[in-house]
Write an enzyme that holds these catalytic residues in place. Structure first.
Site, PDB file in Angstrom:
ATOM      1  N   HIS A 188      -6.980  -4.697  11.961  1.00 38.30           N
ATOM      2  CA  HIS A 188      -7.601  -3.676  12.806  1.00 38.30           C
ATOM      3  C   HIS A 188      -9.102  -3.873  12.932  1.00 38.30           C
ATOM      4  O   HIS A 188      -9.701  -3.451  13.912  1.00 38.30           O
ATOM      5  CB  HIS A 188      -7.243  -2.279  12.311  1.00 38.30           C
ATOM      6  CG  HIS A 188      -5.867  -1.893  12.716  1.00 38.30           C
ATOM      7  ND1 HIS A 188      -4.777  -2.116  11.914  1.00 38.30           N
ATOM      8  CD2 HIS A 188      -5.387  -1.397  13.879  1.00 38.30           C
ATOM      9  CE1 HIS A 188      -3.695  -1.732  12.560  1.00 38.30           C
ATOM     10  NE2 HIS A 188      -4.027  -1.294  13.753  1.00 38.30           N
ATOM     11  N   GLU A 429       7.782  -1.081  17.963  1.00 41.47           N
ATOM     12  CA  GLU A 429       7.062  -2.068  17.148  1.00 41.47           C
ATOM     13  C   GLU A 429       7.825  -2.447  15.895  1.00 41.47           C
ATOM     14  O   GLU A 429       7.278  -3.104  15.012  1.00 41.47           O
ATOM     15  CB  GLU A 429       5.647  -1.569  16.820  1.00 41.47           C
ATOM     16  CG  GLU A 429       5.576  -0.194  16.201  1.00 41.47           C
ATOM     17  CD  GLU A 429       4.146   0.287  15.967  1.00 41.47           C
ATOM     18  OE1 GLU A 429       3.198  -0.513  15.996  1.00 41.47           O
ATOM     19  OE2 GLU A 429       3.976   1.495  15.730  1.00 41.47           O
ATOM     20  N   ASP A 453       2.560  -5.232  15.393  1.00 39.07           N
ATOM     21  CA  ASP A 453       3.487  -4.957  14.298  1.00 39.07           C
ATOM     22  C   ASP A 453       4.842  -5.592  14.560  1.00 39.07           C
ATOM     23  O   ASP A 453       5.506  -6.050  13.630  1.00 39.07           O
ATOM     24  CB  ASP A 453       3.627  -3.448  14.082  1.00 39.07           C
ATOM     25  CG  ASP A 453       2.492  -2.921  13.221  1.00 39.07           C
ATOM     26  OD1 ASP A 453       2.158  -3.583  12.220  1.00 39.07           O
ATOM     27  OD2 ASP A 453       1.930  -1.865  13.545  1.00 39.07           O
ATOM     28  N   CYS A 500       1.166  -2.452  24.492  1.00 35.89           N
ATOM     29  CA  CYS A 500      -0.187  -2.081  24.074  1.00 35.89           C
ATOM     30  C   CYS A 500      -0.670  -2.912  22.895  1.00 35.89           C
ATOM     31  O   CYS A 500      -1.782  -2.718  22.411  1.00 35.89           O
ATOM     32  CB  CYS A 500      -0.296  -0.593  23.776  1.00 35.89           C
ATOM     33  SG  CYS A 500       0.741  -0.083  22.412  1.00 35.89           S
TER      34      CYS A 500
HETATM   35  C1  PEP Z   1       0.796  -2.765  17.542  1.00 36.19           C
HETATM   36  O1  PEP Z   1       1.313  -2.739  16.418  1.00 36.19           O
HETATM   37  O2  PEP Z   1       0.990  -3.663  18.373  1.00 36.19           O
HETATM   38  C2  PEP Z   1      -0.136  -1.696  17.948  1.00 36.19           C
HETATM   39  C3  PEP Z   1      -0.573  -1.595  19.185  1.00 36.19           C
HETATM   40  O3  PEP Z   1      -0.573  -0.835  16.993  1.00 36.19           O
HETATM   41  P1  PEP Z   1      -1.609  -1.200  15.849  1.00 36.19           P
HETATM   42  O4  PEP Z   1      -2.198  -2.542  16.166  1.00 36.19           O
HETATM   43  O5  PEP Z   1      -2.615  -0.114  15.816  1.00 36.19           O
HETATM   44  O6  PEP Z   1      -0.740  -1.232  14.629  1.00 36.19           O
HETATM   45 MG    MG Z   2       1.286  -0.929  15.229  1.00 35.77          MG
END
Ligand code: PEP
Ligand code: MG
Length: 542
Positions: A188, A429, A453, A500
């Site tokens: 992140h 995910e 994920d 996303c």
């Molecule tokens: C993902 O897992 O692709 C996602 C968009 O959520 P994050 O990256 O915040 O886990």
């Molecule tokens: Mg995620």
């Protein structure tokens, strides 16, 4: 001149001054002492320093987040003066003849355990505060006081590693680039760097004792290099590259206001991902059609206590109002794994990515969930808000979520608080969600595929583990097949589906996604216009 390579997580070039952020990772040692007064005087000095730091933090927080949220720093100041706490430290130094940092660390742990075992919620929450002030004192005693970033000029941040909670606390206006020794491209922190549009290099084999605050450096995200104390010639080249980049970005600006449409008329929505209210500026600058993922958990990071309903409501309201009728998809709390928050007291887990996180916390601790849902529903009347739930693995979870939502709605009805029921979607995910996406599609209004994920869980590759970056392959056939399957299931049920995760911004796959029928791509704001350009160059007849 020192030239080092790393992995770039955002392409861009900057030239600027370095600020080295060092964390106190040295263990506190127990040292037998003979001069008690000297230790007491060290402790007093560290306490005065801590009071000064906390006063500064309070003043900064009052300006940025308001008095209520800033009050925690006042609480810390009071705790530092608490007689029981201070007496316990003094007594340990005197009776056990030990160094001040050891006495502080042990007393801090004892008090924190004592608070954590109390029945009262408020007192339990103070456990993290005692830990925090003890850490602050230990840091000051060890001569590793925090770096004051508030007064710095825009700089290149150099660190061993940065956690998402440290990154969100930084003032984005003051960061030119990140360069870290550790970190994975899918973490992140890397995602935040992409969201903030700043060059970032991770996995750079630096010796932080050789790098000093105030050095000059060039960070080149195109070739994955950082050059400390660059020569005149390299500075000139970097400035040229920066100008080129600027020109390219200006050229992209000509696509503002244009449609995301292929040469033969297929349209797709391109939305932006954000992590805070402050990111809306980037969304508007880059002309995104909406917000496809607001990672609301960032509101919970880098602070001392839960954000209250009013604070959350104000944030959500501001986002939907500013987006003026455009779609805003707010994802409920996705805390856990690499997004750790002390006051959640999540405890240590062997496999945090597969642990107590996201919707699991919300379903197990519904009070936290209800506060967020109330804030979201109340904000819904101010614009076009949708809610999205993360880490779904079963139909039962969605049913349980809906039961909580119904409860919250009834509560608002009783209190005659206005709300407009938002669309509700889920993140796909987990491989489980993919495999039952036909059933899930019947229950929800939309899907958004979280490829970050999904890749981690499908390929059994920890996205946080930098040693596995080469194995983390979101282009894997399995992932692409899964995306296709989810799109087909969503469409069969008449629902729309987006992506996303970071893969949505992968220009190599844009055409494939459009051909699959993906309805929306939600990407870092800086990628919106690049993606629009790519879509407008696709021709199905080719
Ligand atoms: C993902 O897992 O692709 C996602 C968009 O959520 P994050 O990256 O915040 O886990
Ligand atoms: Mg995620």
């Amino acid at each position: 001149m020192l030239r080092l390579s790393g992995k770039a997580v955002y392409k861009g070039v900057v030239l600027g001054k370095v600020v080295v952020v060092k964390k106190n990772e040295q263990p506190v040692k127990r040292i037998k002492i003979t001069d008690i007064d000297a230790q007491i005087s060290r402790l007093e000095k560290a306490g005065e320093e801590a009071q000064k730091q906390l006063r500064k933090l309070y003043n900064k927080a009052v300006k940025e987040v308001g008095e209520t949220s800033a009050a925690i720093f006042e609480v810390h100041q009071m705790m530092l003066e608490d007689e029981d706490y201070m007496d316990a430290i003094h007594s340990m130094i005197r009776t056990e003849m030990v160094n001040a940092e050891y006495a502080v660390a042990v007393t801090g742990d004892n008090f924190s355990e004592m608070f954590a075992s109390m029945d009262d919620d408020y007192m339990r929450a103070r456990a993290a505060d005692v830990k925090d002030i003890s850490n602050r004192l230990v840091q000051n005693l060890m001569g590793q006081g925090e770096v004051d970033l508030s007064a710095m000029e825009p700089s290149i941040i150099v660190a061993e590693d940065l956690s998402p909670s440290e990154t969100v606390q930084m003032d984005k206006e003051k960061i030119l680039a990140f360069v870290t020794v550790h970190g994975s491209t899918n973490s992140h922190t890397a995602i935040l760097a992409r969201m903030m549009n700043i060059p970032a290099l991770i996995g750079v084999p630096m010796d932080l004792d050789e790098i000093h605050t105030g050095m000059n450096a060039v960070v080149d995200g195109f070739c994955g290099e950082v050059i400390f104390e660059p020569s005149e010639e390299i500075c000139v080249q970097a400035e040229e590259k920066m100008r080129d980049e600027e020109e390219k970005l200006l050229l992209l600006q000509t696509l503002r206001g244009k449609e995301n449409v292929t040469l033969d008329g297929h349209k797709i929505n391109i939305y932006a991902n954000i992590g805070s209210v402050g990111d809306i500026g980037y969304v508007l600058e880059n002309d995104a059609g909406g917000i496809g993922l607001f990672r609301s958990e960032f509101l919970y990071l880098g602070r001392e206590d839960f954000p209250a309903e009013e604070e959350q409501f104000a944030a959500y309201k501001q986002v939907v109002q500013t987006m003026a009728g455009k779609k805003v998809i707010i994802r409920t709390l996705d805390i856990g794994a690499d997004k750790q928050v002390d006051y959640f007291n999540l405890g240590k887990e062997d496999n945090p990515a597969m642990g107590y996180r996201a919707i699991r916390i919300c379903l197990k601790q519904p009070d936290i969930f209800r506060t967020q849902l109330r804030a979201l529903l109340r904000a819904s009347v101010f614009g076009n808000l949708s809610i999205m739930y993360p880490m779904i693995t079963s139909v039962e979870e969605v049913r349980k979520i809906y039961a909580v939502v119904e409860d919250v709605k009834a509560e608002l009805d009783r209190a005659q608080v206005p709300y407009r029921m938002p669309e509700q979607g889920i993140m796909i995910e987990t491989p489980a969600a993919v495999m039952i996406s036909d059933e899930l599609a019947e229950l929800v209004d939309f899907f958004s595929i979280g490829t970050n994920d999904l890749t981690q869980y499908t390929l059994a590759v920890d996205r946080q583990n930098e040693r596995l970056d080469d194995f983390y392959n979101p282009h894997h056939k399995a992932i692409l097949k899964m995306i296709r399957m989810v799109v087909d299931h969503a469409h069969k049920a008449g629902k729309w589906v987006g992506i996303c995760g970071e893969l949505g911004a992968d220009l190599e796959l844009t055409e494939e996604f459009v051909r699959m029928g993906v309805d929306e791509l939600s990407v870092a704001p800086s990628m919106v216009l690049k993606l629009r350009k790519a879509v407008r160059e696709i021709s199905f007849s080719d």
